[in-house]
Design an enzyme around this catalytic site. Structure first.
Site, mmCIF file in Angstrom:
data_model
loop_
_atom_site.group_PDB
_atom_site.id
_atom_site.type_symbol
_atom_site.label_atom_id
_atom_site.label_comp_id
_atom_site.label_asym_id
_atom_site.label_seq_id
_atom_site.Cartn_x
_atom_site.Cartn_y
_atom_site.Cartn_z
ATOM 1 C CG HIS A 194 41.677 36.383 42.365
ATOM 2 N ND1 HIS A 194 42.553 35.366 42.065
ATOM 3 C CD2 HIS A 194 41.098 36.711 41.179
ATOM 4 C CE1 HIS A 194 42.503 35.090 40.776
ATOM 5 N NE2 HIS A 194 41.627 35.895 40.217
ATOM 6 C CG HIS A 250 40.183 39.870 38.062
ATOM 7 N ND1 HIS A 250 41.524 40.045 38.356
ATOM 8 C CD2 HIS A 250 40.013 38.532 37.850
ATOM 9 C CE1 HIS A 250 42.139 38.873 38.310
ATOM 10 N NE2 HIS A 250 41.246 37.934 38.010
ATOM 11 C CG HIS A 273 37.475 34.522 38.442
ATOM 12 N ND1 HIS A 273 37.615 34.612 37.076
ATOM 13 C CD2 HIS A 273 38.666 34.897 38.956
ATOM 14 C CE1 HIS A 273 38.835 35.024 36.779
ATOM 15 N NE2 HIS A 273 39.497 35.207 37.912
ATOM 16 C CG ASP A 275 29.432 32.300 47.924
ATOM 17 O OD1 ASP A 275 29.775 32.568 46.744
ATOM 18 O OD2 ASP A 275 28.260 32.375 48.334
ATOM 19 C CG HIS A 276 28.885 36.601 47.598
ATOM 20 N ND1 HIS A 276 28.457 35.375 47.172
ATOM 21 C CD2 HIS A 276 28.223 37.506 46.855
ATOM 22 C CE1 HIS A 276 27.557 35.529 46.207
ATOM 23 N NE2 HIS A 276 27.401 36.823 45.997
ATOM 24 C CD GLU A 284 40.989 32.015 37.150
ATOM 25 O OE1 GLU A 284 41.417 31.827 35.991
ATOM 26 O OE2 GLU A 284 41.631 32.623 38.017
ATOM 27 C CB CYS A 314 45.419 38.486 36.516
ATOM 28 S SG CYS A 314 44.558 37.783 35.106
#
Ligand SMILES: Nc1nc2c(c(=O)[nH]1)N=C([C@H](O)[C@H](O)COP(=O)(O)OP(=O)(O)OP(=O)(O)O)CN2
Ligand code: ZN
Length: 148
Positions: free
Chosen positions: A27, A52, A54, A92-93, A137, A46
């Protein structure tokens, strides 16, 4: 004092059950309500345009009566299915900002991610059982939301 005065009867015991689910996503923190300059100031690194990633860990807690016949608040296998539908399939992904329509206009902070997961879990779980969404996070940044 008699036991019945101290302890709830079998039909009244309330339990909390939690399932933990890890997922990976990328994100960029960016608010459509701020200028580019303000975004940079508020979100710092950020707000990097290329984003980037997580490895998030979500904890979903439901609360309810411990059924005296089944011994369960709800079947964890059913909770697992709800988590697949609400977390794994859409998040996810994924690039949260580009792949999840909700985050096209809402900043993809962990607070807002918790709200997104709460709102969608509430739609698929039995009424009134959802108690808490907690999202790690990073190892150090943890957000909790209880639908308030
Ligand atoms: N209130 C919030 N603040 C911040 C959020 C958020 O979701 N809510 N998110 C971020 C970033 O997305 C970010 O990726 C945080 O990463 P980072 O600072 O690298 O994480 P750590 O603090 O765990 O890393 P260390 O540098 O090792 O301390 C920022 N703020
Ligand atoms: Zn981040």
């Amino acid at each position: 004092m008699a036991d019945s005065a101290r302890c709830p009867g079998p039909a009244e015991r309330i339990g909390y059950i939690t399932r933990v689910q890890s997922f990976s996503a990328c994100h960029r923190l960016h608010s459509i309500h701020l200028s580019d300059e303000e975004n940079k100031k508020v979100y710092g690194k950020c707000n990097n345009p290329n984003g980037h990633g997580h490895n998030y860990k979500a904890e979903i807690t439901v609360r309810g009566k411990i059924d005296h016949v089944t011994g369960m608040v709800m079947n964890l296998t059913d909770l697992k299915r709800c988590i697949e539908e609400v977390i794994m399939d859409p998040l996810d992904h994924k690039n949260l900002d580009k792949d999840v329509p909700y985050f096209a206009t809402v900043a993809s902070t962990t607070e807002n991610l918790a709200v997104y997961i709460w709102d969608n879990m509430a739609k698929v779980l039995p009424p009134s059982v959802l108690y808490e969404i907690k999202i790690h996070e990073t190892d150090k940044n943890i957000v909790m939301y209880r639908g308030e």
